[in-house]
Design a protein around this motif. Structure first.
Motif, PDB file in Angstrom:
ATOM      1  N   THR A 163     -58.901  84.309  34.355  1.00  0.00           N
ATOM      2  CA  THR A 163     -59.786  83.383  33.656  1.00  0.00           C
ATOM      3  C   THR A 163     -60.515  82.525  34.681  1.00  0.00           C
ATOM      4  O   THR A 163     -60.241  82.585  35.875  1.00  0.00           O
ATOM      5  CB  THR A 163     -58.986  82.484  32.696  1.00  0.00           C
ATOM      6  N   ILE A 164     -61.467  81.737  34.189  1.00  0.00           N
ATOM      7  CA  ILE A 164     -62.149  80.757  35.029  1.00  0.00           C
ATOM      8  C   ILE A 164     -61.711  79.365  34.575  1.00  0.00           C
ATOM      9  O   ILE A 164     -61.085  79.215  33.522  1.00  0.00           O
ATOM     10  CB  ILE A 164     -63.681  80.872  34.927  1.00  0.00           C
ATOM     11  N   HIS A 165     -62.033  78.373  35.358  1.00  0.00           N
ATOM     12  CA  HIS A 165     -61.704  76.998  34.998  1.00  0.00           C
ATOM     13  C   HIS A 165     -62.917  76.355  34.344  1.00  0.00           C
ATOM     14  O   HIS A 165     -64.044  76.499  34.815  1.00  0.00           O
ATOM     15  CB  HIS A 165     -61.296  76.204  36.247  1.00  0.00           C
ATOM     16  N   SER A 166     -62.700  75.693  33.212  1.00  0.00           N
ATOM     17  CA  SER A 166     -63.807  75.052  32.502  1.00  0.00           C
ATOM     18  C   SER A 166     -64.483  74.012  33.405  1.00  0.00           C
ATOM     19  O   SER A 166     -63.803  73.283  34.129  1.00  0.00           O
ATOM     20  CB  SER A 166     -63.299  74.370  31.240  1.00  0.00           C
ATOM     21  N   PRO A 167     -65.809  73.929  33.352  1.00  0.00           N
ATOM     22  CA  PRO A 167     -66.512  72.945  34.183  1.00  0.00           C
ATOM     23  C   PRO A 167     -66.082  71.520  33.855  1.00  0.00           C
ATOM     24  O   PRO A 167     -65.776  71.193  32.708  1.00  0.00           O
ATOM     25  CB  PRO A 167     -67.983  73.169  33.828  1.00  0.00           C
ATOM     26  N   HIS A 168     -66.041  70.676  34.853  1.00  0.00           N
ATOM     27  CA  HIS A 168     -65.741  69.258  34.700  1.00  0.00           C
ATOM     28  C   HIS A 168     -66.925  68.454  35.213  1.00  0.00           C
ATOM     29  O   HIS A 168     -67.879  68.989  35.777  1.00  0.00           O
ATOM     30  CB  HIS A 168     -64.502  68.884  35.522  1.00  0.00           C
ATOM     31  N   ARG A 169     -66.845  67.137  34.989  1.00  0.00           N
ATOM     32  CA  ARG A 169     -67.756  66.219  35.663  1.00  0.00           C
ATOM     33  C   ARG A 169     -67.044  64.879  35.815  1.00  0.00           C
ATOM     34  O   ARG A 169     -66.043  64.613  35.151  1.00  0.00           O
ATOM     35  CB  ARG A 169     -69.072  66.062  34.913  1.00  0.00           C
ATOM     36  N   ALA A 170     -67.570  64.059  36.686  1.00  0.00           N
ATOM     37  CA  ALA A 170     -66.957  62.759  36.937  1.00  0.00           C
ATOM     38  C   ALA A 170     -67.160  61.841  35.739  1.00  0.00           C
ATOM     39  O   ALA A 170     -68.196  61.888  35.066  1.00  0.00           O
ATOM     40  CB  ALA A 170     -67.559  62.131  38.192  1.00  0.00           C
ATOM     41  N   VAL A 171     -66.166  61.013  35.468  1.00  0.00           N
ATOM     42  CA  VAL A 171     -66.272  60.042  34.383  1.00  0.00           C
ATOM     43  C   VAL A 171     -67.392  59.047  34.674  1.00  0.00           C
ATOM     44  O   VAL A 171     -68.093  58.588  33.766  1.00  0.00           O
ATOM     45  CB  VAL A 171     -64.926  59.315  34.183  1.00  0.00           C
ATOM     46  N   GLU A 172     -67.591  58.734  35.946  1.00  0.00           N
ATOM     47  CA  GLU A 172     -68.692  57.895  36.398  1.00  0.00           C
ATOM     48  C   GLU A 172     -69.014  58.276  37.839  1.00  0.00           C
ATOM     49  O   GLU A 172     -68.262  59.010  38.480  1.00  0.00           O
ATOM     50  CB  GLU A 172     -68.327  56.407  36.311  1.00  0.00           C
ATOM     51  N   ASP A 173     -70.158  57.811  38.346  1.00  0.00           N
ATOM     52  CA  ASP A 173     -70.525  58.118  39.732  1.00  0.00           C
ATOM     53  C   ASP A 173     -69.377  57.727  40.658  1.00  0.00           C
ATOM     54  O   ASP A 173     -68.839  56.620  40.571  1.00  0.00           O
ATOM     55  CB  ASP A 173     -71.788  57.349  40.134  1.00  0.00           C
ATOM     56  N   THR A 174     -69.008  58.654  41.549  1.00  0.00           N
ATOM     57  CA  THR A 174     -67.872  58.391  42.424  1.00  0.00           C
ATOM     58  C   THR A 174     -68.051  59.145  43.737  1.00  0.00           C
ATOM     59  O   THR A 174     -69.135  59.668  44.020  1.00  0.00           O
ATOM     60  CB  THR A 174     -66.548  58.806  41.730  1.00  0.00           C
ATOM     61  N   THR A 175     -67.003  59.177  44.531  1.00  0.00           N
ATOM     62  CA  THR A 175     -67.009  59.947  45.774  1.00  0.00           C
ATOM     63  C   THR A 175     -65.799  60.863  45.792  1.00  0.00           C
ATOM     64  O   THR A 175     -64.800  60.624  45.105  1.00  0.00           O
ATOM     65  CB  THR A 175     -66.960  59.025  47.008  1.00  0.00           C
ATOM     66  N   PHE A 176     -65.903  61.928  46.563  1.00  0.00           N
ATOM     67  CA  PHE A 176     -64.791  62.856  46.753  1.00  0.00           C
ATOM     68  C   PHE A 176     -64.858  63.371  48.180  1.00  0.00           C
ATOM     69  O   PHE A 176     -65.864  63.938  48.589  1.00  0.00           O
ATOM     70  CB  PHE A 176     -64.872  64.013  45.756  1.00  0.00           C
ATOM     71  N   ARG A 177     -63.798  63.115  48.929  1.00  0.00           N
ATOM     72  CA  ARG A 177     -63.744  63.504  50.340  1.00  0.00           C
ATOM     73  C   ARG A 177     -64.957  62.977  51.119  1.00  0.00           C
ATOM     74  O   ARG A 177     -65.603  63.723  51.876  1.00  0.00           O
ATOM     75  CB  ARG A 177     -63.612  65.018  50.471  1.00  0.00           C
ATOM     76  N   ASN A 178     -65.266  61.714  50.855  1.00  0.00           N
ATOM     77  CA  ASN A 178     -66.336  60.985  51.542  1.00  0.00           C
ATOM     78  C   ASN A 178     -67.741  61.463  51.187  1.00  0.00           C
ATOM     79  O   ASN A 178     -68.712  61.100  51.867  1.00  0.00           O
ATOM     80  CB  ASN A 178     -66.150  61.049  53.067  1.00  0.00           C
TER      81      ASN A 178
END
Length: 431
Positions: free
Chosen positions: A384-399
């Motif tokens: 299977t594939i993983h369902s798309p996600h999005r951030a709850v609000e603007d944020t950062t990930f790994r800088n």
């Protein structure tokens, strides 16, 4: 003079509009909208392939985007940006990055995008998988998990239903009279029937036409591309796609409406036979919730959950359980055929632990160590594939910046084949 200039400019604009045909105007309008959306995103996104103007990297995804994503990690690392038209897709690969995204910081990335025109057409946001994160989604999820706990996960009653379906599968196998056959449809019959018992409180004969209609739609739905087409990043064109006769979008909507009618009949039967002291299945749990809500707020014009929500929740459960289970079984059988020595060891362990006098049960699992390891083929097959996600609000990930409007896609294939944790793949002809 200004008046003369304005008239001259207006005349020139009119001449220009007269020269441009409707298709050119449409292209210009769409190009302007795409450019505007692209310029709205912040800088310092994770680096990634440039792609082409307007369409992004879509033409280079190929038939198997998960392989393309995995290959791109060699250049850009486990987290990179891959543009689908004007929409930045943050691709997350490998075990460590995925665990950080979904576990360590899971609450920051729990939202769901309406990923494409298919989701818009099927109104998938009324269920769970594509419903935006919020109070309503939490209530729908809590209600669904409650139903699965009451009628599914870890219950002896469900185990009996699974064993019953396995007997039906055995009968179907025997009916082939040792001739070659593809077992996947039989597995789908069995998996879907177990889910029917949770949702509807009953199973169906494999020859039942409405039951097969449900499976046919499931097959058609999962045969459609889930990412990379124009519908992925232009969901507002959904009404236009629907007007194309014979298009897959038109067929998807028609099939969905047929299933909705079928399931609504079952829901209505449940309303007529509802007994609060005898909750039979998922539909009854939903009816109880809505009736209790109406009692608590008699002045409320309508419950926050509707029959539409129930239909889409049921379809989400079918989608999550039928295709994945059947595909896992199909891969398991394929590998058992390819590795007959493994098949013999599994059978030997079953004979030693269970013997010939009884059927296996869930309690036997802790003693069937070798078989349990073999069954975990799901990790290797990545069915299977993983369902798309999005951030709850603007944020950062790994800088890096991750805007809320970006789509986040987890590449499960890269997680399950991460060479830092799993040994290299060995195939039968590897020598």
């Amino acid at each position: 003079m200004n008046s003369r200039w304005s008239k001259s400019a207006m005349s020139a604009a009119a001449d220009l509009l007269g020269w441009l045909d409707a298709s050119t105007l449409l292209v210009l309008a769409v190009s302007f909208l795409l450019a505007y959306r692209w310029l709205r995103f912040p800088r310092n996104l994770p680096p990634g392939p440039a792609g082409a103007p307007l369409i992004g990297y879509v033409p280079w995804l190929g038939k198997h985007p998960y392989l393309t994503f995995t290959e791109l990690t060699r250049t850009y690392g486990d987290v990179f940006t891959c543009w689908f038209g004007p929409v930045p897709v943050i691709a997350v690969n490998g075990f460590e990055a995925t665990q950080e995204l979904l576990v360590t910081r899971g609450h920051d990335f729990m939202d769901r995008p309406i990923a494409n025109a298919m989701a818009v057409i099927l109104e998938s946001d009324k269920g769970i998988v594509f419903n935006p994160y919020g109070d309503k989604w939490r209530k729908l999820r809590r209600l669904t998990l409650s139903a699965l706990r009451d009628f599914g996960m870890g219950k002896a009653s469900l185990e009996e239903k699974v064993l019953e379906e396995m007997e039906a599968v055995t009968e179907e196998f025997m009916a082939t009279q040792a001739k070659p056959f593809n077992p996947k449809r039989i597995f789908k019959n069995a998996a879907s029937n177990v889910i029917c018992s949770i949702n509807f409180g009953s199973r169906y004969q494999y020859t039942d036409p409405k039951f097969q209609q449900l499976l046919d739609f499931n097959d058609f739905f999962f045969s459609q591309p889930v990412q990379g087409g124009i519908e992925t990043f232009l969901p507002f064109l959904a009404p236009l796609f629907l007007r194309i006769p014979g298009s897959r979008f038109h067929k998807l909507l028609a099939g969905s409406k047929q299933l909705e009618g079928f399931i609504n009949e079952i829901i209505e039967e449940h309303r007529n036979s509802y007994d609060e002291s005898n909750i039979r299945d998922f539909i009854d749990i939903f009816l109880k919730y809505t009736m209790d809500a109406e009692k608590e707020s008699p002045n409320m014009k309508e419950c926050e959950f509707t029959t539409d929500n129930l239909f889409h929740m049921i379809m989400d459960v079918f989608g999550a359980g039928t295709e994945t289970t059947a595909t896992s079984f199909a891969w398991l059988f394929l590998y058992m055929t390819a590795f007959p020595d493994v098949q013999r060891k599994v059978q030997q362990e079953i004979d030693e632990v269970i013997g010939q006098g009884r059927r296996p049960c869930l309690k036997d699992r802790e003693r069937l160590v070798y078989m349990d390891a073999v069954v975990r083929v799901q990790r290797h097959a990545t069915c299977t594939i993983h369902s798309p996600h999005r951030a709850v609000e603007d944020t950062t990930f790994r800088n890096y910046n991750v805007p809320r409007a970006a789509m986040i896609m987890v590449n499960l294939w890269s997680v399950h084949r991460d060479g830092r944790y799993w040994r290299p793949t060995i195939y039968p002809d590897a020598g």
